[in-house]
Design an enzyme around this catalytic site. Structure first.
Site, PDB file in Angstrom:
ATOM      1  N   HIS A 246       1.475  13.728  -4.115  1.00 13.04           N
ATOM      2  CA  HIS A 246       1.926  12.626  -3.243  1.00 13.04           C
ATOM      3  C   HIS A 246       3.284  12.021  -3.615  1.00 13.04           C
ATOM      4  CE1 HIS A 246      -2.401  12.438  -2.181  1.00 13.04           C
ATOM      5  NE2 HIS A 246      -2.633  12.394  -3.477  1.00 13.04           N
TER       6      HIS A 246
HETATM    7  C1  BDR Z   1      -1.789   7.859  -4.922  1.00  8.96           C
HETATM    8  O1  BDR Z   1      -2.799   7.394  -5.813  1.00  8.96           O
HETATM    9  C2  BDR Z   1      -2.549   7.834  -7.120  1.00  8.96           C
HETATM   10  O2  BDR Z   1      -3.705   8.335  -7.680  1.00  8.96           O
HETATM   11  C3  BDR Z   1      -1.451   8.857  -7.028  1.00  8.96           C
HETATM   12  O3  BDR Z   1      -0.612   8.796  -8.177  1.00  8.96           O
HETATM   13  C4  BDR Z   1      -0.712   8.513  -5.768  1.00  8.96           C
HETATM   14  O4  BDR Z   1       0.312   7.577  -6.028  1.00  8.96           O
HETATM   15  C5  BDR Z   1      -2.430   8.761  -3.903  1.00  8.96           C
HETATM   16  O5  BDR Z   1      -3.450   8.110  -3.223  1.00  8.96           O
END
Ligand code: BDR
Ligand code: CA
Length: 317
Positions: A246
């Site tokens: 992400h």
């Molecule tokens: C987001 O949540 C975190 O676990 C990841 O680093 C990312 O920023 C995705 O939902």
């Protein structure tokens, strides 16, 4: 001229790839990184951030420690984050001189923006606690932030609950302050990040680059794929397993905005409900009568994302 950027991170496997991408991209100048509670506790997210910069030979990037709990809520739940990130990243202890800066992240953000020429993009990829606190403490910083590019939110489906994405859900009150702050906002939600997966084959290509960043990214991508496969399997790429990375997509969107397909719509955050706590409420049909406040991404270019990661993480400091 490279675009100046500050990353606010809860490092974390995908935060680590985002940090390396921002630090090594010739199109960005990473002014510094601020840590926040999120994927794990502030002690680990801070130490992990230092280790990332140290490992890729960029110990000089300033790192500031941020807030250790959500703005309002006393309970910190992390759900599936522990399975996907663990506490400490698989990196050696600092040995090249990376060290934490004195002072706290919120004050550094305020001082840095007030002293800037309004040219530093802010890229939060964890819960929005530090950013909301900085805005509340010194609202004048908003005049100096050209854009906030947020990894967070979800329209079609959540990850931590059926309705909500982790970063927004962990500190919904903070998220609500930030999305309504009036600064230009681009949001990179799950709707986009789940369309740009990185596969086991891509991880092999990253490792084959032979650079510290390529090796670290391969490790973290494989750790993510393992965690996703155990908790929320993603569509395969041919025979290969795959997972979203992400936070790195948000950084790539600063370098090349064409990697996302966005719509400018009114977005707000649910802070009162039970089942939909932390949901990003996306008003695609303008039912609220409000103007758009967020460029919300519903799609992303997966081949371009993987090409960018390979090109950038093939670089050495
Ligand atoms: C987001 O949540 C975190 O676990 C990841 O680093 C990312 O920023 C995705 O939902
Ligand atoms: Ca994150």
């Amino acid at each position: 001229m490279p675009t100046k950027v500050i990353l606010d991170v809860d490092t974390g496997t995908d935060d680590a790839v985002a940090l390396m991408t921002a630090a090594l991209s010739p199109d960005l100048e990473l002014v510094g990184a601020t840590s926040v509670n999120g994927n794990t506790s502030i002690e680990y997210t801070t130490e992990n951030t230092l280790r990332v910069f140290d490992f890729i030979g960029m110990p000089e990037v300033p790192v500031y420690r941020g807030i250790d709990r959500p703005l309002v809520r006393m309970d910190v739940k992390r759900g599936m984050a522990a399975r996907i990130h663990g506490d400490m990243l698989d990196l050696p202890p600092v040995s090249n001189g990376a060290r934490l800066q004195p002072g706290n992240a919120v004050d550094w953000l305020i001082e840095t923006y007030l002293a800037s020429s309004g040219d530093i993009v802010l890229c939060p990829v964890g819960p929005l606690t530090n950013i909301a606190m900085a805005i509340v403490k010194e609202p004048r910083i908003l005049e100096f932030i050209p854009e906030i590019v947020i990894m967070g939110g979800a329209h079609d489906h959540g990850n931590i609950t059926a309705s909500a994405e982790f970063n927004i859900w962990l500190d919904p009150e903070a998220a609500r302050i930030v999305v309504n702050c009036g600064a230009p906002i681009r949001m990179v939600p799950l709707d986009a990040t789940h369309r740009a997966l990185v596969s086991t084959d891509d991880a092999a290509r990253l490792r084959a680059l032979g650079t510290p960043a390529g090796e670290a990214a391969a490790r973290f991508v494989l750790q993510r794929i393992d965690g996703y496969d155990a908790t929320q399997p993603m569509p395969r790429r041919g025979d290969a397993l795959a997972a979203p990375v992400h936070d790195a997509l948000a950084v790539c969107a600063i370098i090349d905005p064409s990697i996302l397909t966005t719509e400018h719509i009114p977005v707000d955050v649910e802070v009162h409900a039970d089942l939909s706590l932390g949901r990003t409420v996306c008003d695609f049909r303008f039912r609220s009568g409000k103007p758009g406040n967020v460029h919300f991404a519903m799609d992303a270019d997966e081949p371009k994302f993987n090409r960018m990661l390979l090109e950038i993480l093939g670089r050495s400091a």
